[in-house]
Design a protein around this motif. Sequence first.
Motif, PDB file in Angstrom:
ATOM      1  N   GLU A 252       7.621 -39.388  15.557  1.00 46.21           N
ATOM      2  CA  GLU A 252       6.730 -39.724  14.461  1.00 46.21           C
ATOM      3  C   GLU A 252       6.568 -38.198  13.715  1.00 46.21           C
ATOM      4  O   GLU A 252       6.639 -37.135  14.652  1.00 46.21           O
ATOM      5  CB  GLU A 252       5.366 -39.569  15.149  1.00 46.21           C
ATOM      6  CG  GLU A 252       5.080 -38.583  16.012  1.00 46.21           C
ATOM      7  CD  GLU A 252       2.992 -39.542  16.528  1.00 46.21           C
ATOM      8  OE1 GLU A 252       2.442 -38.001  16.818  1.00 46.21           O
ATOM      9  OE2 GLU A 252       3.060 -40.402  17.008  1.00 46.21           O
ATOM     10  N   ARG A 253       6.667 -38.460  12.568  1.00 47.83           N
ATOM     11  CA  ARG A 253       6.974 -37.213  11.539  1.00 47.83           C
ATOM     12  C   ARG A 253       5.963 -36.537  11.516  1.00 47.83           C
ATOM     13  O   ARG A 253       4.042 -37.461  10.772  1.00 47.83           O
ATOM     14  CB  ARG A 253       7.301 -37.648  10.679  1.00 47.83           C
ATOM     15  CG  ARG A 253       7.985 -37.104   9.361  1.00 47.83           C
ATOM     16  CD  ARG A 253       9.107 -35.840  10.027  1.00 47.83           C
ATOM     17  NE  ARG A 253      10.369 -36.446   9.257  1.00 47.83           N
ATOM     18  CZ  ARG A 253      11.329 -36.267   9.705  1.00 47.83           C
ATOM     19  NH1 ARG A 253      11.092 -34.829  10.086  1.00 47.83           N
ATOM     20  NH2 ARG A 253      12.164 -36.607   9.691  1.00 47.83           N
ATOM     21  N   LEU A 254       5.520 -35.552  11.639  1.00 49.23           N
ATOM     22  CA  LEU A 254       3.738 -34.518  11.242  1.00 49.23           C
ATOM     23  C   LEU A 254       4.408 -34.141   9.932  1.00 49.23           C
ATOM     24  O   LEU A 254       4.880 -34.768   8.867  1.00 49.23           O
ATOM     25  CB  LEU A 254       4.184 -33.391  12.320  1.00 49.23           C
ATOM     26  CG  LEU A 254       4.220 -33.615  13.659  1.00 49.23           C
ATOM     27  CD1 LEU A 254       4.241 -32.223  14.763  1.00 49.23           C
ATOM     28  CD2 LEU A 254       3.441 -34.413  14.284  1.00 49.23           C
ATOM     29  N   ALA A 255       2.537 -33.735   9.437  1.00 49.11           N
ATOM     30  CA  ALA A 255       2.636 -33.372   8.311  1.00 49.11           C
ATOM     31  C   ALA A 255       3.193 -32.712   7.366  1.00 49.11           C
ATOM     32  O   ALA A 255       3.516 -32.362   6.069  1.00 49.11           O
ATOM     33  CB  ALA A 255       1.130 -33.764   8.651  1.00 49.11           C
ATOM     34  N   ASP A 256       4.306 -31.709   8.447  1.00 50.24           N
ATOM     35  CA  ASP A 256       4.478 -30.268   8.189  1.00 50.24           C
ATOM     36  C   ASP A 256       5.981 -31.004   8.017  1.00 50.24           C
ATOM     37  O   ASP A 256       6.696 -29.598   7.615  1.00 50.24           O
ATOM     38  CB  ASP A 256       4.077 -29.127   9.034  1.00 50.24           C
ATOM     39  CG  ASP A 256       4.459 -29.485  10.573  1.00 50.24           C
ATOM     40  OD1 ASP A 256       4.854 -30.504  10.640  1.00 50.24           O
ATOM     41  OD2 ASP A 256       4.510 -28.615  11.166  1.00 50.24           O
ATOM     42  N   GLY A 257       6.434 -31.741   8.286  1.00 50.12           N
ATOM     43  CA  GLY A 257       7.572 -32.205   8.466  1.00 50.12           C
ATOM     44  C   GLY A 257       8.152 -32.113   9.424  1.00 50.12           C
ATOM     45  O   GLY A 257       9.281 -32.826   9.696  1.00 50.12           O
ATOM     46  N   LYS A 258       7.842 -31.319  10.632  1.00 52.16           N
ATOM     47  CA  LYS A 258       8.692 -31.804  11.790  1.00 52.16           C
ATOM     48  C   LYS A 258       8.505 -33.150  12.382  1.00 52.16           C
ATOM     49  O   LYS A 258       8.028 -33.249  12.246  1.00 52.16           O
ATOM     50  CB  LYS A 258       7.801 -30.427  12.790  1.00 52.16           C
ATOM     51  CG  LYS A 258       8.205 -28.807  11.970  1.00 52.16           C
ATOM     52  CD  LYS A 258       7.426 -28.373  13.363  1.00 52.16           C
ATOM     53  CE  LYS A 258       7.590 -26.836  12.448  1.00 52.16           C
ATOM     54  NZ  LYS A 258       8.968 -26.427  13.422  1.00 52.16           N
ATOM     55  N   LEU A 259       9.744 -33.002  13.287  1.00 53.77           N
ATOM     56  CA  LEU A 259       9.546 -34.180  13.754  1.00 53.77           C
ATOM     57  C   LEU A 259       9.105 -34.268  15.534  1.00 53.77           C
ATOM     58  O   LEU A 259       9.796 -33.512  16.458  1.00 53.77           O
ATOM     59  CB  LEU A 259      11.139 -35.035  13.941  1.00 53.77           C
ATOM     60  CG  LEU A 259      11.234 -36.337  14.042  1.00 53.77           C
ATOM     61  CD1 LEU A 259      10.740 -37.005  13.067  1.00 53.77           C
ATOM     62  CD2 LEU A 259      12.859 -36.776  14.254  1.00 53.77           C
ATOM     63  N   SER A 380       2.458 -30.244  20.480  1.00 53.45           N
ATOM     64  CA  SER A 380       1.485 -30.891  20.391  1.00 53.45           C
ATOM     65  C   SER A 380       0.710 -29.764  19.869  1.00 53.45           C
ATOM     66  O   SER A 380      -0.421 -30.133  19.397  1.00 53.45           O
ATOM     67  CB  SER A 380       0.744 -30.419  21.805  1.00 53.45           C
ATOM     68  OG  SER A 380       1.863 -31.302  22.978  1.00 53.45           O
ATOM     69  N   VAL A 381       1.149 -28.835  19.693  1.00 50.80           N
ATOM     70  CA  VAL A 381      -0.073 -27.394  19.024  1.00 50.80           C
ATOM     71  C   VAL A 381       1.339 -26.450  18.206  1.00 50.80           C
ATOM     72  O   VAL A 381       2.164 -26.328  18.843  1.00 50.80           O
ATOM     73  CB  VAL A 381      -1.045 -26.329  19.876  1.00 50.80           C
ATOM     74  CG1 VAL A 381      -1.185 -25.582  18.968  1.00 50.80           C
ATOM     75  CG2 VAL A 381      -1.724 -27.087  20.347  1.00 50.80           C
ATOM     76  N   ILE A 382       0.812 -26.046  16.527  1.00 54.59           N
ATOM     77  CA  ILE A 382       1.610 -25.367  15.707  1.00 54.59           C
ATOM     78  C   ILE A 382       1.167 -24.119  15.160  1.00 54.59           C
ATOM     79  O   ILE A 382      -0.242 -24.511  14.963  1.00 54.59           O
ATOM     80  CB  ILE A 382       2.297 -26.283  14.562  1.00 54.59           C
ATOM     81  CG1 ILE A 382       3.186 -27.643  15.420  1.00 54.59           C
ATOM     82  CG2 ILE A 382       3.253 -25.088  13.839  1.00 54.59           C
ATOM     83  CD1 ILE A 382       3.883 -28.385  14.305  1.00 54.59           C
ATOM     84  N   PHE A 383       1.576 -23.275  15.828  1.00 55.39           N
ATOM     85  CA  PHE A 383       0.519 -22.191  15.752  1.00 55.39           C
ATOM     86  C   PHE A 383       1.237 -21.103  14.908  1.00 55.39           C
ATOM     87  O   PHE A 383       2.526 -20.736  15.024  1.00 55.39           O
ATOM     88  CB  PHE A 383      -0.516 -21.438  16.742  1.00 55.39           C
ATOM     89  CG  PHE A 383       0.426 -21.108  17.634  1.00 55.39           C
ATOM     90  CD1 PHE A 383       0.834 -19.674  17.796  1.00 55.39           C
ATOM     91  CD2 PHE A 383       0.732 -21.711  18.352  1.00 55.39           C
ATOM     92  CE1 PHE A 383       1.154 -19.023  18.705  1.00 55.39           C
ATOM     93  CE2 PHE A 383       1.386 -21.258  19.764  1.00 55.39           C
ATOM     94  CZ  PHE A 383       2.156 -19.689  20.029  1.00 55.39           C
ATOM     95  N   HIS A 384       0.715 -19.869  14.447  1.00 55.84           N
ATOM     96  CA  HIS A 384       1.762 -19.274  13.780  1.00 55.84           C
ATOM     97  C   HIS A 384       0.540 -17.798  14.463  1.00 55.84           C
ATOM     98  O   HIS A 384      -0.705 -17.515  14.109  1.00 55.84           O
ATOM     99  CB  HIS A 384       0.711 -19.142  11.753  1.00 55.84           C
ATOM    100  CG  HIS A 384       2.352 -17.336  11.576  1.00 55.84           C
ATOM    101  ND1 HIS A 384       2.656 -17.503  10.981  1.00 55.84           N
ATOM    102  CD2 HIS A 384       1.294 -16.596  10.759  1.00 55.84           C
ATOM    103  CE1 HIS A 384       3.565 -16.967  10.358  1.00 55.84           C
ATOM    104  NE2 HIS A 384       2.242 -16.098  10.381  1.00 55.84           N
TER     105      HIS A 384
END
Length: 419
Positions: A252-259, A380-384
């Motif tokens: 599934e494509r996430l909002a930031d464009g990652k798959l 599952s989580v993307i963080f900076h």
Amino acid sequence: MMGKITVKGLGKAYKTYNGRWARLAEWVLPFSRQRHQLHWVLQDIDFQLAAGEAVGIVGVNGAGKSTLLKMIAGTTQSTTGSIDIQGRVAALLELGMGFHPDFTGRQNAIMAGQLQGLKAEEIEALMPAIEAFAEIGEYIDQPVRTYSSGMQMRLAFSVATASRPDVLIVDEALSVGDAYFQHKSFERIREFRRAGTTLLIVSHDRYAIQTICDRAILLNRGRLEMQGNPVEVMDFYNAMMAERDRSTVRQERLADGKLRTISGTGQASVAEVRLLDDEGKEVDVVEVGAQVTLEVRVAINSEVPRLVMGYLITDKLGHAVFGINTHRLNKPQTDLRAGEDLVYRWRFAMDLGKGNYAISISLSRVDSHLDTNYEWRDYSVIFHVVNTHRPDFVGCAFLEPEVAIVRSLGSASKDGIAA
């Protein structure tokens, strides 16, 4: 444009016969009925490589990877389709392929160079560089049958890459040999890439595919299953490997464009994942060294005899930074029934370098999700991670140092003797 490759409608089939006499009968009676069946190992393969592009080919054993490379290299004829290559090709396929065991390494290097289209004087000029890169010493003048597999690989790679080709084709050969020479070989490949060589490489090494390649192609049962971003293709491939007997891999494509790739039997599933600060607030920006809690809620959908939950932190290139699970901590959960919920809270210091990171979650029966995968969920989580409180440093980990400095005059100077 030198180095461009165009593959259209490519297919490869081998003839199979019901018995040993059927082959003879078909040869003796060429106009009689067909006595063979076609076994297709590759079908309907279409792709292009632009000049200077690097593409990795992945797939399980038997997917057709090596056959595809051999056809592009010209050592195997295709059954259908066409291959158009512009420029000089160097291929490193089966280890030492074409080496004669009774000839010396030097003699084999000369013959291999001639097969690449190099002239005798060019090979002679390149020979010192070939010897220096291979680092096999006096063995260069010994018969190849006395070589170890690693030495054969060293010589084969050195010859194939002695002169920068327009197209470099590399099969699994680099998986043989010591880590030092693998590193050295990949550095040469990177140099060629920077100079404009087009690269086609088969490897099971995720690190190699993701760091060297612009694009990846996944072959499955002789067909092109997927092509695109190396991280996304490798995520799908790993999930497919874990689910060989089930069609449960989805993306599934996430909002930031990652798959995002999700796979598993579904007996247990990830209901919610949150990254929390020390005050319990959900965050996606974290300070270097800050204490955080990874909170994972798991739903049990049907009976699960043993459950292991793990997480993996990866950087923006998909490289593993840190991973752990409850099997390795000796804290598996057993005899779970449908309708139960579990909440895991993992607390740790975010001792990472600044940059973007992702966390993948694994629910499995034992240590690896390759054995009974209930659910594997990428991104599952993307963080900076940011650094505003600590000294500016480089790298992917913050290893807080304490430094002691002792400064003194040399003993000679103390005695009044000129240094």
